[in-house]
Design a protein around this motif. Structure first.
Motif, PDB file in Angstrom:
ATOM      1  N   THR A   1       0.866  -1.175   0.000  1.00  0.00           N
ATOM      2  CA  THR A   1       0.000   0.000   0.000  1.00  0.00           C
ATOM      3  C   THR A   1       0.903   1.224   0.000  1.00  0.00           C
ATOM      4  N   ALA A   2       0.656   2.156  -0.907  1.00  0.00           N
ATOM      5  CA  ALA A   2       1.498   3.349  -0.980  1.00  0.00           C
ATOM      6  C   ALA A   2       0.723   4.493  -1.622  1.00  0.00           C
ATOM      7  N   VAL A   3       1.064   5.727  -1.229  1.00  0.00           N
ATOM      8  CA  VAL A   3       0.495   6.922  -1.859  1.00  0.00           C
ATOM      9  C   VAL A   3       1.616   7.605  -2.628  1.00  0.00           C
ATOM     10  N   ILE A   4       1.335   7.934  -3.874  1.00  0.00           N
ATOM     11  CA  ILE A   4       2.366   8.475  -4.745  1.00  0.00           C
ATOM     12  C   ILE A   4       1.834   9.629  -5.571  1.00  0.00           C
ATOM     13  N   ASN A   5       2.729  10.250  -6.330  1.00  0.00           N
ATOM     14  CA  ASN A   5       2.391  11.339  -7.245  1.00  0.00           C
ATOM     15  C   ASN A   5       1.287  10.902  -8.221  1.00  0.00           C
ATOM     16  N   GLY A   6       0.355  11.805  -8.488  1.00  0.00           N
ATOM     17  CA  GLY A   6      -0.817  11.464  -9.295  1.00  0.00           C
ATOM     18  C   GLY A   6      -0.548  11.211 -10.763  1.00  0.00           C
ATOM     19  N   THR A   7       0.645  11.499 -11.245  1.00  0.00           N
ATOM     20  CA  THR A   7       0.930  11.188 -12.650  1.00  0.00           C
ATOM     21  C   THR A   7       1.832   9.968 -12.783  1.00  0.00           C
ATOM     22  N   SER A   8       2.022   9.250 -11.669  1.00  0.00           N
ATOM     23  CA  SER A   8       2.836   8.032 -11.724  1.00  0.00           C
ATOM     24  C   SER A   8       2.099   6.940 -12.493  1.00  0.00           C
ATOM     25  N   GLU A   9       2.873   6.075 -13.140  1.00  0.00           N
ATOM     26  CA  GLU A   9       2.261   4.892 -13.770  1.00  0.00           C
ATOM     27  C   GLU A   9       2.379   3.673 -12.866  1.00  0.00           C
ATOM     28  N   ARG A  10       2.551   3.935 -11.567  1.00  0.00           N
ATOM     29  CA  ARG A  10       2.745   2.819 -10.648  1.00  0.00           C
ATOM     30  C   ARG A  10       1.515   1.910 -10.572  1.00  0.00           C
ATOM     31  N   GLN A  11       0.315   2.469 -10.684  1.00  0.00           N
ATOM     32  CA  GLN A  11      -0.872   1.610 -10.638  1.00  0.00           C
ATOM     33  C   GLN A  11      -0.878   0.648 -11.827  1.00  0.00           C
ATOM     34  N   MET A  12      -0.363   1.084 -12.964  1.00  0.00           N
ATOM     35  CA  MET A  12      -0.274   0.167 -14.119  1.00  0.00           C
ATOM     36  C   MET A  12       0.733  -0.945 -13.803  1.00  0.00           C
ATOM     37  N   ARG A  13       1.851  -0.572 -13.172  1.00  0.00           N
ATOM     38  CA  ARG A  13       2.838  -1.593 -12.783  1.00  0.00           C
ATOM     39  C   ARG A  13       2.235  -2.542 -11.748  1.00  0.00           C
ATOM     40  N   ASN A  14       1.460  -1.957 -10.850  1.00  0.00           N
ATOM     41  CA  ASN A  14       0.778  -2.739  -9.815  1.00  0.00           C
ATOM     42  C   ASN A  14      -0.166  -3.756 -10.446  1.00  0.00           C
ATOM     43  N   GLN A  15      -0.904  -3.307 -11.463  1.00  0.00           N
ATOM     44  CA  GLN A  15      -1.835  -4.221 -12.151  1.00  0.00           C
ATOM     45  C   GLN A  15      -1.086  -5.350 -12.845  1.00  0.00           C
ATOM     46  N   PHE A  16       0.021  -5.030 -13.470  1.00  0.00           N
ATOM     47  CA  PHE A  16       0.736  -6.075 -14.201  1.00  0.00           C
ATOM     48  C   PHE A  16       1.467  -7.036 -13.264  1.00  0.00           C
ATOM     49  N   HIS A  17       1.847  -6.529 -12.108  1.00  0.00           N
ATOM     50  CA  HIS A  17       2.408  -7.465 -11.123  1.00  0.00           C
ATOM     51  C   HIS A  17       1.327  -8.477 -10.711  1.00  0.00           C
ATOM     52  N   ALA A  18       0.133  -7.963 -10.437  1.00  0.00           N
ATOM     53  CA  ALA A  18      -0.980  -8.853 -10.070  1.00  0.00           C
ATOM     54  C   ALA A  18      -1.308  -9.792 -11.229  1.00  0.00           C
ATOM     55  N   TRP A  19      -1.279  -9.259 -12.418  1.00  0.00           N
ATOM     56  CA  TRP A  19      -1.577 -10.062 -13.620  1.00  0.00           C
ATOM     57  C   TRP A  19      -0.641 -11.267 -13.688  1.00  0.00           C
ATOM     58  N   SER A  20       0.638 -11.009 -13.512  1.00  0.00           N
ATOM     59  CA  SER A  20       1.642 -12.075 -13.576  1.00  0.00           C
ATOM     60  C   SER A  20       1.412 -13.092 -12.460  1.00  0.00           C
ATOM     61  N   LYS A  21       1.087 -12.577 -11.286  1.00  0.00           N
ATOM     62  CA  LYS A  21       0.868 -13.449 -10.131  1.00  0.00           C
ATOM     63  C   LYS A  21      -0.338 -14.372 -10.340  1.00  0.00           C
ATOM     64  N   PHE A  22      -1.479 -13.792 -10.720  1.00  0.00           N
ATOM     65  CA  PHE A  22      -2.690 -14.611 -10.851  1.00  0.00           C
ATOM     66  C   PHE A  22      -2.681 -15.450 -12.126  1.00  0.00           C
ATOM     67  N   MET A  23      -1.934 -14.991 -13.111  1.00  0.00           N
ATOM     68  CA  MET A  23      -1.808 -15.756 -14.357  1.00  0.00           C
ATOM     69  C   MET A  23      -1.039 -17.063 -14.109  1.00  0.00           C
TER      70      MET A  23
END
Lengths: 160, 441
Positions: free
Chosen positions: B411-433
């Motif tokens: 859990t983290a709060v970051i700058n609003g123009t970061s693409e970290r949520q996209m990285r977060n989604q792809f980490h989850a994607w790899s995990k559940f895949m």
């Protein structure tokens, strides 16, 4: 013009379509009364535009936004531009209320919108509610009911 | 065998720290594996309980590509069943929604089932005397989806037995649902207004990523939002700002606005934009609403609920919700290059109608197939779906504001123009895949 003949009403609808198909959209916008509305329901037989979703329910300001946007340099979904084509049945005059200055026509139509290699065909009924304002006919309400209004569509970018 | 099935390493190699391989968007085999694994091992949104208020009410939908139906059983709980007759496979529901009465009856051979899916009757049952039906799939009736959870009215299902439990999967991210529900003075939502359905010729993940992409509105939507502001400024001085302009306008906010808005990420691929403020912060007050909230919750609590202005909360894999305006979008994958987007709206029970009216205006202006905002988004997705076939560069960059110290599933709060949520989604994607993928021997 004070009281339009049935032929005046029919001619108006045909002329309106021609303005859309020939991209004369500033002139098309002028056909709307100041409080005119363009309505494209989402629901079959929809009666409420406020608490039921519509595909479009736009006043003149929002229609102007669309028309101005189509001219823009950074309107990416319109590079290249869409084209459109209507085939109308002869408009039928459903109501003439001269005292209330209210005239309603009903026009079944096929509408084609194209862009690049894509061509989409829609079947619809257009219901025009017209009034004479300052001597000319104006649109108070143009309602477009698409036959499959609740289907999942791709982009519909111009005006039916 | 293709390139990816049974090859955990090949799947993992598609996701790097700051880039992802284009096959996650364009490859048919990857898509088929997503449907089995990502949409099998995670909690996928099915529908809202208000869609099935009475016993026997049903709503038919899909989880990934799997047809399911949601139905209110006679014990008042909402069940999720696989939507096929166990006999010949006929879809059980006639329409998208309706009421089936006390039981479902297949229109083909009149096999019937209770609303929990169990087999009620088969005509001429004696014909199965020696057919071993007691040991067959057929006797199970309409098989229930095994893992179903109702969170404050929102129904989720997990098809596979593997994967985390509901609370573990969503954790703190559920606060976005809480805020949406709490905005009703009686803590209740109802699906209302109808659903906008918009077909997209692109991969479903492009849509999901776009929900937290705060560097595109002022660029892609200049033609719509920018024009709306321009046209409004031509109105006579002192004209009231129309609701539509209030909605379009903030899309043209500066980079700084979006930077300061903030993004919060959660484990398992969830996250939201709008930690501190959002494009929904400055809408006009709706007469009578605040007073109702204060009466229901007290002033402090009402202020806290309404002060939360989260923009888009993404729930992995394919749901986005907007709490402050009670709108959700479901990105339904149909093929690697085809996605159906459903945008649903809700009424806050016991709140003024004008809130629903505004929600519907937003939905129509932004999410309809006739939306000038939607048109430019779709143009970008479709061009990406095409451009990704370039072999000379096979990688999509998701590295904005990457920090080497960044850890996944945090859990983290970051700058609003970061693409970290996209990285977060792809980490989850790899995990559940890869969670339940059998490595080929």
């Amino acid at each position: 013009m004070k009281v339009p003949s049935n032929q005046d009403l029919v001619d108006f609808v045909l002329h309106e379509t021609r303005l859309i198909d020939t991209h004369r959209l500033d002139e098309w916008l002028d056909l709307f009364a100041d409080d005119g509305i363009y309505w494209m329901p989402l629901e079959w037989g929809q009666t409420d535009p406020r608490l039921t979703a519509s595909l479009m329910h736009e006043d003149k300001l929002l229609l102007k936004v669309r028309v101005e946007r189509l001219k823009g340099n950074r309107t990416f979904s319109q590079k290249p531009k869409s084209r459109c084509h209507h085939v109308l049945q002869t408009p039928q005059v459903d109501k003439r209320d001269e005292a209330a200055n209210r005239y309603v026509t009903w026009t079944p139509m096929h509408y084609v919108e194209t862009r690049l290699d894509q061509q989409d065909l829609y079947a619809a009924w257009a219901t025009h509610t017209l009034a004479v304002i300052d001597g000319t006919l104006k649109i108070k309400l143009k309602r477009v009911d698409i036959v499959n209004c609740d289907a999942a569509f791709g982009n519909i970018q111009l005006f039916m | 065998m293709g390139k990816y099935r049974g090859n955990v390493e090949a799947i993992k190699a598609l996701i790097r720290e700051t880039e992802v391989h284009r096959d996650v968007y364009v490859d048919d085999e990857v898509f088929a594996l997503e449907m089995e694994h990502v949409f099998g091992n995670t909690w996928v949104y099915v529908g809202h309980e208000s869609q099935v208020p009475n016993h026997g009410d049903y709503f038919a939908t899909t989880v990934g590509l799997q047809p399911v139906l949601m139905v209110r059983h006679s014990d008042d709980t909402v069940r999720v069943l696989h939507n096929r007759c166990p006999h010949k496979g006929t879809r059980i529901t006639a329409e998208g929604c309706g009421n089936t009465g006390k039981f479902f009856r297949c229109p083909y051979h009149a096999w019937s089932f209770k609303t929990d899916g169990s087999l009620l009757a088969i005509p001429l049952r004696q014909g199965y005397e020696h057919a071993g039906i007691e040991q067959s799939h057929a006797v199970l009736g309409l098989a229930p989806v095994r893992h179903v959870h109702n969170y404050r009215g929102f129904i989720f299902a997990k098809l596979n037995d593997v994967g985390p439990g509901f609370e573990e999967f969503f954790g703190e991210s559920l606060t976005s649902f809480d805020n949406m529900v709490d905005r009703s003075p009686v803590g209740k939502l109802e699906v209302a207004g109808g659903v906008l359905r918009y077909m997209h010729n692109c991969n479903w993940k492009m849509l999901v990523e776009n929900q937290t992409d705060t560097c595109h509105p002022m660029v892609a939507h200049e033609s719509s939002a920018g024009t709306a502001i321009k046209v409004w400024k031509q109105l006579p001085e002192g004209s009231k700002k129309p609701m539509a302009v209030e909605i379009y306008g903030p899309f043209m906010s500066s980079y700084e606005f979006f930077e300061n808005m903030g993004i919060k990420v959660f484990p398992n691929g969830h996250g939201y934009t709008g930690v501190h403020h959002s494009i929904h912060s400055d809408y006009s007050a709706i007469p009578g609403y605040y007073d109702k909230m204060v009466a229901a919750y007290g002033e402090n609590r009402a202020k806290a609920i309404l002060g939360e202005n989260r923009h888009n909360t993404c729930y992995f894999p394919n749901l986005m919700i907007k709490g402050p305006i009670q709108l959700i979008r479901v990105f339904k994958p149909l093929a690697a290059n085809k996605t159906l987007v459903e945008s649903w709206t809700f009424r806050l029970v016991d709140a003024p109608d004008m809130l629903l009216e505004r929600t519907l205006v937003y939905n129509r202006l932004i999410n309809a197939p006739t939306s000038v905002v939607g048109h430019d988004d779709l143009e970008m997705y479709e061009r990406a779906q095409e451009g990704l076939h370039v072999d000379a560069n096979q990688w999509v960059n998701i590295g904005r504001l990457y920090e080497p110290s960044e850890q996944a599933d945090m859990t983290a709060v970051i700058n609003g123009t970061s693409e970290r949520q996209m990285r977060n989604q792809f980490h989850a994607w790899s995990k559940f895949m890869t969670m339940s993928m059998q490595q080929a021997g």
